[in-house]
Design a protein around this motif. Structure first.
Motif, PDB file in Angstrom:
ATOM      1  N   ASP A 141       0.813  -1.210   0.000  1.00  0.00           N
ATOM      2  CA  ASP A 141       0.000   0.000   0.000  1.00  0.00           C
ATOM      3  C   ASP A 141       0.856   1.273   0.000  1.00  0.00           C
ATOM      4  O   ASP A 141       0.415   2.321  -0.453  1.00  0.00           O
ATOM      5  CB  ASP A 141      -0.933   0.006   1.214  1.00  0.00           C
ATOM      6  CG  ASP A 141      -2.064  -1.008   1.053  1.00  0.00           C
ATOM      7  OD1 ASP A 141      -2.308  -1.442  -0.095  1.00  0.00           O
ATOM      8  OD2 ASP A 141      -2.686  -1.371   2.071  1.00  0.00           O
ATOM      9  N   GLN A 193      -5.779   5.189  -4.827  1.00  0.00           N
ATOM     10  CA  GLN A 193      -6.063   6.142  -3.739  1.00  0.00           C
ATOM     11  C   GLN A 193      -6.624   5.418  -2.516  1.00  0.00           C
ATOM     12  O   GLN A 193      -6.286   5.752  -1.379  1.00  0.00           O
ATOM     13  CB  GLN A 193      -7.020   7.229  -4.231  1.00  0.00           C
ATOM     14  CG  GLN A 193      -6.315   8.219  -5.154  1.00  0.00           C
ATOM     15  CD  GLN A 193      -7.261   9.120  -5.925  1.00  0.00           C
ATOM     16  OE1 GLN A 193      -8.474   9.023  -5.784  1.00  0.00           O
ATOM     17  NE2 GLN A 193      -6.700   9.989  -6.741  1.00  0.00           N
ATOM     18  N   ARG A 194      -7.448   4.391  -2.756  1.00  0.00           N
ATOM     19  CA  ARG A 194      -7.975   3.601  -1.615  1.00  0.00           C
ATOM     20  C   ARG A 194      -6.833   2.897  -0.883  1.00  0.00           C
ATOM     21  O   ARG A 194      -6.749   2.921   0.341  1.00  0.00           O
ATOM     22  CB  ARG A 194      -8.996   2.567  -2.104  1.00  0.00           C
ATOM     23  CG  ARG A 194     -10.434   3.078  -2.114  1.00  0.00           C
ATOM     24  CD  ARG A 194     -11.428   1.916  -2.191  1.00  0.00           C
ATOM     25  NE  ARG A 194     -11.171   1.018  -3.309  1.00  0.00           N
ATOM     26  CZ  ARG A 194     -11.558   1.260  -4.573  1.00  0.00           C
ATOM     27  NH1 ARG A 194     -12.224   2.360  -4.879  1.00  0.00           N
ATOM     28  NH2 ARG A 194     -11.286   0.391  -5.534  1.00  0.00           N
ATOM     29  N   SER A 195      -5.936   2.263  -1.654  1.00  0.00           N
ATOM     30  CA  SER A 195      -4.799   1.562  -1.031  1.00  0.00           C
ATOM     31  C   SER A 195      -3.913   2.543  -0.288  1.00  0.00           C
ATOM     32  O   SER A 195      -3.447   2.278   0.831  1.00  0.00           O
ATOM     33  CB  SER A 195      -3.927   0.867  -2.073  1.00  0.00           C
ATOM     34  OG  SER A 195      -4.671  -0.033  -2.798  1.00  0.00           O
ATOM     35  N   ALA A 255      -4.765   5.427   1.015  1.00  0.00           N
ATOM     36  CA  ALA A 255      -5.443   5.909   2.225  1.00  0.00           C
ATOM     37  C   ALA A 255      -5.374   4.847   3.326  1.00  0.00           C
ATOM     38  O   ALA A 255      -5.212   5.163   4.506  1.00  0.00           O
ATOM     39  CB  ALA A 255      -6.886   6.269   1.895  1.00  0.00           C
ATOM     40  N   ARG A 256      -5.477   3.556   2.927  1.00  0.00           N
ATOM     41  CA  ARG A 256      -5.376   2.468   3.916  1.00  0.00           C
ATOM     42  C   ARG A 256      -3.998   2.501   4.585  1.00  0.00           C
ATOM     43  O   ARG A 256      -3.860   2.338   5.788  1.00  0.00           O
ATOM     44  CB  ARG A 256      -5.585   1.147   3.169  1.00  0.00           C
ATOM     45  CG  ARG A 256      -5.959  -0.019   4.037  1.00  0.00           C
ATOM     46  CD  ARG A 256      -6.591  -1.128   3.227  1.00  0.00           C
ATOM     47  NE  ARG A 256      -5.799  -1.489   2.058  1.00  0.00           N
ATOM     48  CZ  ARG A 256      -6.303  -1.744   0.851  1.00  0.00           C
ATOM     49  NH1 ARG A 256      -7.611  -1.688   0.646  1.00  0.00           N
ATOM     50  NH2 ARG A 256      -5.531  -2.074  -0.163  1.00  0.00           N
ATOM     51  N   PHE A 257      -2.992   2.735   3.777  1.00  0.00           N
ATOM     52  CA  PHE A 257      -1.631   2.809   4.327  1.00  0.00           C
ATOM     53  C   PHE A 257      -1.497   4.003   5.280  1.00  0.00           C
ATOM     54  O   PHE A 257      -0.917   3.900   6.362  1.00  0.00           O
ATOM     55  CB  PHE A 257      -0.612   2.901   3.186  1.00  0.00           C
ATOM     56  CG  PHE A 257       0.793   3.030   3.673  1.00  0.00           C
ATOM     57  CD1 PHE A 257       1.427   1.960   4.274  1.00  0.00           C
ATOM     58  CD2 PHE A 257       1.474   4.228   3.562  1.00  0.00           C
ATOM     59  CE1 PHE A 257       2.724   2.075   4.759  1.00  0.00           C
ATOM     60  CE2 PHE A 257       2.772   4.347   4.042  1.00  0.00           C
ATOM     61  CZ  PHE A 257       3.392   3.266   4.642  1.00  0.00           C
ATOM     62  N   GLU A 288      -3.829   5.401   7.036  1.00  0.00           N
ATOM     63  CA  GLU A 288      -4.535   5.064   8.297  1.00  0.00           C
ATOM     64  C   GLU A 288      -3.608   4.297   9.228  1.00  0.00           C
ATOM     65  O   GLU A 288      -3.535   4.550  10.425  1.00  0.00           O
ATOM     66  CB  GLU A 288      -5.722   4.129   8.029  1.00  0.00           C
ATOM     67  CG  GLU A 288      -7.017   4.725   7.544  1.00  0.00           C
ATOM     68  CD  GLU A 288      -7.587   5.801   8.434  1.00  0.00           C
ATOM     69  OE1 GLU A 288      -7.382   5.747   9.661  1.00  0.00           O
ATOM     70  OE2 GLU A 288      -8.213   6.707   7.879  1.00  0.00           O
ATOM     71  N   PHE A 289      -2.913   3.324   8.641  1.00  0.00           N
ATOM     72  CA  PHE A 289      -1.983   2.487   9.415  1.00  0.00           C
ATOM     73  C   PHE A 289      -0.857   3.342  10.020  1.00  0.00           C
ATOM     74  O   PHE A 289      -0.548   3.247  11.216  1.00  0.00           O
ATOM     75  CB  PHE A 289      -1.441   1.389   8.492  1.00  0.00           C
ATOM     76  CG  PHE A 289      -0.155   0.762   8.943  1.00  0.00           C
ATOM     77  CD1 PHE A 289      -0.103  -0.002  10.098  1.00  0.00           C
ATOM     78  CD2 PHE A 289       1.010   0.929   8.203  1.00  0.00           C
ATOM     79  CE1 PHE A 289       1.097  -0.580  10.509  1.00  0.00           C
ATOM     80  CE2 PHE A 289       2.200   0.364   8.604  1.00  0.00           C
ATOM     81  CZ  PHE A 289       2.245  -0.395   9.768  1.00  0.00           C
ATOM     82  N   TYR A 297      -5.092  13.225   8.595  1.00  0.00           N
ATOM     83  CA  TYR A 297      -4.082  12.427   9.293  1.00  0.00           C
ATOM     84  C   TYR A 297      -3.203  13.351  10.155  1.00  0.00           C
ATOM     85  O   TYR A 297      -2.121  13.775   9.744  1.00  0.00           O
ATOM     86  CB  TYR A 297      -3.245  11.643   8.281  1.00  0.00           C
ATOM     87  CG  TYR A 297      -4.085  10.787   7.364  1.00  0.00           C
ATOM     88  CD1 TYR A 297      -4.783   9.686   7.859  1.00  0.00           C
ATOM     89  CD2 TYR A 297      -4.216  11.098   6.017  1.00  0.00           C
ATOM     90  CE1 TYR A 297      -5.576   8.916   7.025  1.00  0.00           C
ATOM     91  CE2 TYR A 297      -5.002  10.329   5.179  1.00  0.00           C
ATOM     92  CZ  TYR A 297      -5.685   9.249   5.694  1.00  0.00           C
ATOM     93  OH  TYR A 297      -6.465   8.490   4.865  1.00  0.00           O
TER      94      TYR A 297
END
Ligand SMILES: N[C@@H](CCC(=O)N[C@@H](CS)C(=O)NCC(=O)O)C(=O)O
Length: 218
Positions: free
Chosen positions: A106, A129-131, A133-135, A137-138, A178
């Motif tokens: 990601d 962009q989804r991947s 954003a997931r990264f 978040e992490f 973030y």
């Protein structure tokens, strides 16, 4: 002693990692700009330096290094002193984890979303962009309770992950929500020797082919 030589592509986050770290270490170097749109990275002479024809490449005397992670490790070991070169197995392992993360999954979606936006590289912008954003978040969760990614101080982990996180907005990924990531970006910008991120100017974009499609290294 001759100056180190960095074969560089201004817009590239991977090249920026090296420019940033050389500057944090106060190491002088000669910059050799390479135009990947003109395929200067695919000439026979360049392929002798880097068989995959990519940037960055660093020459230190008669030693040639390629791959940004490899170059960061070399510079830290050779010139970085104890702060950048953790002796303890635990610190070294924690740092290495983030070096791996900086080149995979990601995290690289951030770089690929940017390439789609800036260079028109083929790819699914919404999926990237989804991947990305997931990264984020992490990373946000990770940084809520700490100042730096791997150690109690800035380390290679931060240098390696900083560029493509900071440049996420170039790929249409906002960093606004973030807060811990933004505070970390600010800490990075305050490091002595910090150098500015690459700008997506028309000149910088015109000199870059974007990433090579898989299976087409040459
Ligand atoms: N994992 C490599 C990636 C190198 C890479 O993909 N470099 C890009 C610039 S960011 C490049 O040279 N693109 C031109 C090409 O592949 O022809 C590293 O970190 O050095």
């Amino acid at each position: 002693m001759s100056l180190m030589k960095l074969y560089d592509l201004e817009i590239s986050g991977n090249c920026y990692k090296i420019r940033l770290f050389l500057s944090l270490l106060e190491l002088p170097y000669e910059c050799v700009p390479i135009d990947t749109k003109a395929r200067e990275n695919k000439t026979e002479a360049f392929l002798r330096l880097h068989p995959l024809g990519q940037l960055p490449v660093l020459e230190d005397g008669d030693h040639v290094l390629w791959d940004s992670t490899s170059i960061l490790v070399y510079l830290a070991r050779k010139y970085g002193g104890a702060a950048w070169n953790p002796e303890s197995p635990r610190e070294a392992a924690d740092d290495a984890r983030w070096l791996a993360i900086s080149q995979q999954g990601d995290m690289t979606a951030l770089a690929r979303a940017r390439a789609v936006h800036l260079f028109g590289t083929p790819g699914d912008p919404a999926g990237l962009q989804r991947s990305g954003a997931r990264f984020l978040e992490f990373v946000e969760g990770h940084l809520r309770s700490r100042s730096w990614l791997a150690l109690e101080r800035p380390s290679l982990a931060d240098v390696a992950c900083y560029p493509y996180i900071a440049l996420a907005p170039d790929g249409g990924i906002s960093l606004a929500k973030y807060e811990a990531v933004q505070a970390w970006l600010e800490r990075m910008r305050r490091l002595p020797g910090y150098v500015a991120l690459p700008e997506p100017t028309p000149e910088n974009i015109a000199r870059s082919s974007g990433p090579t499609a898989p299976g087409r290294a040459r």
